[in-house]
Structures are given as C-alpha cells and as structure tokens.
Design an enzyme around this catalytic site. Structure first.
Site, short mmCIF file in Angstrom:
data_model
loop_
_atom_site.label_atom_id
_atom_site.label_comp_id
_atom_site.label_asym_id
_atom_site.label_seq_id
_atom_site.Cartn_x
_atom_site.Cartn_y
_atom_site.Cartn_z
N ASN A 79 42.03 31.93 30.73
CA ASN A 79 43.39 32.41 30.93
C ASN A 79 44.11 31.61 32.00
OD1 ASN A 79 41.37 34.44 31.97
ND2 ASN A 79 43.12 35.38 32.94
N ASP A 80 44.57 32.20 33.09
CA ASP A 80 45.51 31.52 33.99
C ASP A 80 45.02 30.17 34.54
OD1 ASP A 80 46.08 34.21 33.79
OD2 ASP A 80 46.24 34.57 35.93
C1 FRU Z 1 46.95 37.37 34.55
C2 FRU Z 1 45.80 37.95 35.32
C3 FRU Z 1 46.05 37.79 36.80
C4 FRU Z 1 44.66 37.82 37.34
C5 FRU Z 1 43.91 37.09 36.28
C6 FRU Z 1 42.56 37.58 36.07
O1 FRU Z 1 46.63 36.84 33.36
O2 FRU Z 1 45.58 39.27 34.96
O3 FRU Z 1 46.87 38.72 37.35
O4 FRU Z 1 44.59 37.22 38.57
O5 FRU Z 1 44.64 37.22 35.09
O6 FRU Z 1 41.91 36.82 35.13
#
Ligand code: FRU
Length: 492
Positions: free
Chosen positions: A46-47
């Site tokens: 993800n991020d």
């Molecule tokens: C957003 C999120 C963030 C967090 C991360 C955890 O996609 O939920 O807020 O830090 O992903 O994976």
C-alpha cells in the site's frame, strides 16, 4: 521453555519457506505483472513511505505485508526497501522497517524520512492493540546508516492518544525548515470525529512538541485525514492529504477515499495558518489513487509518488498471491494556482522508437505491446472522438477514453472490460472538463494500469485495468478532427 521457543521458531521458518515457495510460483503465473511500476514480490503493497535522498541515492519504501492472508496473530506488516537513482528502476533490498514486539505489535505503519549527512531519520507510526483491541499509536523514530542498517530508538517520540483526539493518529511526514529545525505533520481525528492534521516541532529530532492543528478552511471535511504531506514549492506552502468520509458530489469524490491538495502560505512554528488560495482539489481523477508522498531531489525538483490502489478495494491479482502497485513518479509544478504533474524526465531514456499511428488503421485496430506510451495531440477539435485501449482484436472489450466536443469533457470508462474491478464504485470517471479545443494526452500503459496526463499535467487519471487478452489492440475513431497519435516504445 527455551527449547520449546526454539522449536516453534524453527517450525515457523520451515513453514514460511514452504509458503514462500508456493506464493512465488503463484506470482510468477500472474498475467498482470507490471513492467515499469513498483509491485511487491508477493503479498500486499500500500502506501509509499520514506521517500528521500540520502548518500547520493533515492530511497523509497512501501507498506508491505509479505503474504496476502497471513495468520491473524502474526503481524508482518512493515516497510519494503528500494533504492535507485532514476526513479524508474530500483534495487530491491527486502524488508526495511519491520513490525516489532514493542511499539509496532500490529504493524509498522506509514511514515517518512529526512536525510542528514551521516544518517537517514525515519519517522513512522507504530500500531499496537491492547487486549481489548483498542488501538494505541506510537510515533517512533529509527535511523538508517550508509550501509542500510536501520536502528530503532529505545523510546517512542509521541506515545498514545492526544488530548481532544481519538486513537486515529498516524503517519508523520517529516521535513526540515530553512533554519535546520525539524517539523512533522501527522494525520489525526478529533473527538468530534472530524479529520485534521497536527504539526509537531523539534530542534534535534528528539523532544517533539505538538504545535497544534494546521489551520485550513476545512473544519468539517471527512472523518479522518490520512497521509498528510507538507512541502514548499515556488514560495507557496502545499498541503496534500487523503481525507476519508467524503461522499460523491457531482463528478468528484467517486472513489472510496480521496486524495487532494491545498495551496497557500508557508507554515512554521510561528504560523500554522495555510491561508489557502484554492479549494480542495483532487490530485488524481482516476479510479485508483491514494496516500501519495513527495520528496525533493538534489536538483530541487518536487517528486510525488502514490499508491495506485485504495484501501478495502479488491483487485484480481489477489488470487496470484499479491496486490497493489505504485504510480509513476511525477514532478510537481505550480501554474495558475494549481498543481501540475508530469512524469519524471528520467522516463526519456526509456523511450525507444516512435511510430505515428495511421488514422485509417486505428479504425480497424492496431496490435500493441503490453506496455507503451501514447502521445496524442489534437487541434481545433470539432467532433467527439474515442480512443480504446486494452482491446481484444474483435473490439468487443476495451477501456475507453472519450472526448465529448459538446461538453468539452474527457472521460475514462473501464466498464467494458472482461475483468471488472470494484464496479460498485462506478465504471466511469470524468478526468477533465472545461477543456479548450486543443488537447494533449500523454498516456502510459503498463500490463495492468493506465496513467493519463492531460494538457501537460493539468489533470491526471491513474487506474488499474485488467484483461485476459493476450494480444492488446488500440482502436481509435478520430472522426474528421486534426490530430496525431504517436506510439512510443518503452524499454524497461
Ligand atoms: C493508509 C494507511 C495509513 C497507514 C497505513 C497502514 O493506506 O491506512 O493510514 O499508515 O495505511 O498500512
């Protein structure tokens, strides 16, 4: 007891090796693997995190859960580490920050990094849950040396929940001011369940003071602001964040969560008021975009990269043991009070042959590679036209880019593909409106994604598109319009 623990660890390792072998095989069989976009070797991405220059190289991490369906009691979620020099090709260093038994029992969540001469300071959120499943967040720092050795500090910088706020408190984006002092902006939820972000300040990366909320005109704008980023560009303060809890309004906000920006004044410890000159503008008008992060380069460019995906969405790669990719890195500039985004100039060295596509042949379909770029230019547009990509030879399944001459709008439609994606959130997006009669499109197609840059970066749409077609065709019906579409081979 020790022998018992030893045995459990050993069994765990053997088991993990077995899973890894199986998953590697699944990933290899995926028809969707991207050529020039970052994907995880397996599991969930993800991020983007820790995007920074240090010791002559660009570091980029991403949120990574190595296996899609790991056991409920095992929290592997952490950061995967990449290094590179051109933003487009990366050396894979494996796990960077990992979950731990102290302040990140339930995940080493997102964060950022800033370089000093001899070390990279990484500021992130450690996620924990207590026995009652209550979330207790920690904002923690680790440092990385020139040999990529990461050391976590003994104690968190900020522990638990702030007065007046809930447990939704995460993702510090760190920066250094012109006077060498450190700041971080962190997403948070007020007790009244509205989202905002607080600014923390420190002279030395130890001893952080919360200065207060960033002061914007958005007092009641969604229930949580995730992934805040603040930077200065051409004498402005720019605030990018991902609000949750906005609902579709006309042609805006159709994804489950949004990402956008405000441009205003610079902020610092004496001024938290952004004084924005713009309304909230969505950064990307496609189906799949969230949680971007930016960095500045040694030659003073501001580069942003996002997750080409969204929380809670399902993607067809999951059955091959992985999910998620990042966008192309984009360079940001400000024009007429708006952010413009263009692919990093380093892409140029991967451009090979350019072929101008024949208008008549486009009507009957032209066979294409799985990844390429299309540069299109239209002047004095008189009639509506369509460009269909990812098409089968019969032209019965395709993703459509449509320009409407009467409405002066540009749309992306992925509702006519053989593999649907998150259709409950709609299958069409308005990419740009109020267009003039001239239009340029710079379109990057990868095996399972498209990024459309409109009018030199004025608007962008990033989307995942999946097809079972082994052969891909480009169709276009340009009508009587004066226009040119150039196919650019990309060599990755
Ligand atoms: C957003 C999120 C963030 C967090 C991360 C955890 O996609 O939920 O807020 O830090 O992903 O994976």
């Amino acid at each position: 007891v020790l022998a018992g623990i030893g045995l459990t660890i050993m069994i765990g390792k053997v088991y993990e090796k077995k899973i890894k072998k199986e998953v590697d095989k699944m990933v290899k069989n995926s028809p969707f693997r991207q050529k020039f976009h970052i994907e995880a070797p397996s599991g969930y991405l993800n991020d983007p995190n820790g995007f920074s220059f240090f010791n002559g190289e660009c570091n980029l991490f991403y949120q990574w859960t190595p296996y899609m369906y790991s056991s409920e009691n095992v929290w592997y979620q952490g950061w995967y580490h990449l290094k590179g020099t051109d933003f487009l090709t990366w050396e894979k260093l494996g796990a960077g920050i990992e979950a731990d038994e102290r302040f990140a029992t339930h995940g080493a969540y997102s964060g950022s990094a800033i370089a000093d001469d001899d070390k990279l300071t990484i500021f992130y959120t450690g996620n924990t849950r207590n026995e009652d499943w209550q979330r207790i967040p920690y904002q923690v720092i680790a440092t990385m040396d020139k040999n990529n050795i990461i050391t976590k500090r003994e104690n968190p910088e900020i522990t638990g929940i702030l007065d007046g706020y809930t447990d939704h408190f995460r993702y510090p984006k760190i920066w250094k001011n012109f006077d060498g002092e450190y700041y971080a902006i962190i997403g948070i939820q007020r007790k009244n369940l509205t989202g905002t972000a607080v600014i923390a300040h420190s002279k030395d990366t130890y001893n952080w003071q919360i200065l207060g909320e960033i002061d914007t005109n958005l007092k009641n704008f969604g229930y949580m602001w995730e992934c805040p980023d603040y930077f200065e560009l051409e004498d402005n303060g720019v605030f990018v964040f991902s609000p949750q809890g906005l609902y579709p309004q006309g042609n805006d906000y159709h994804n489950i969560y949004q990402t956008g920006y405000l441009i205003g004044d610079k902020i610092d410890k004496n001024n938290l008021k952004l004084n924005e000159i713009t309304d909230f503008q969505e950064l990307d008008k496609g189906f799949d975009f969230y949680a971007p992060q930016s960095t500045s380069t040694p030659d003073n460019r501001r580069i942003l990269i996002g997750w080409m995906g969204l929380p809670e969405m399902k993607y067809p790669t999951e059955k091959y043991g992985y999910c998620g990719c990042l966008t192309l890195p984009r360079e940001l500039t400000i024009k007429n009070g708006k952010l413009y985004q263009n692919p990093v100039k380093e892409i140029d060295k991967y451009r090979k042959n350019k072929i101008i596509l024949n208008k008549e042949e486009l009507k009957t379909g032209i066979s294409a590679e799985n990844s390429y770029e299309l540069q299109a230019k239209f002047e004095n547009i008189k009639e509506s036209f369509t460009i269909d990509l990812f098409s089968n030879e019969k032209h019965t399944e395709y993703a459509r880019i449509k320009y409407s001459a009467t409405k002066k709008e540009l749309w992306l439609d992925r509702g006519n593909m053989d593999i649907p994606v998150n259709e409950s959130h709609g299958t069409k997006r308005l990419i740009a409106n109020n267009l003039e009669n001239n239009l340029t499109l710079d379109i990057f197609v990868d095996t399972s994604s498209i990024e459309i840059f409109v009018n030199n970066g004025e608007k962008i749409a990033s989307s995942r598109i999946f097809t079972t077609n082994e052969e891909r065709f480009i169709f276009a019906d340009l009508k009587e319009n004066a226009g040119k579409i150039t196919y650019v081979e990309l060599d990755f």
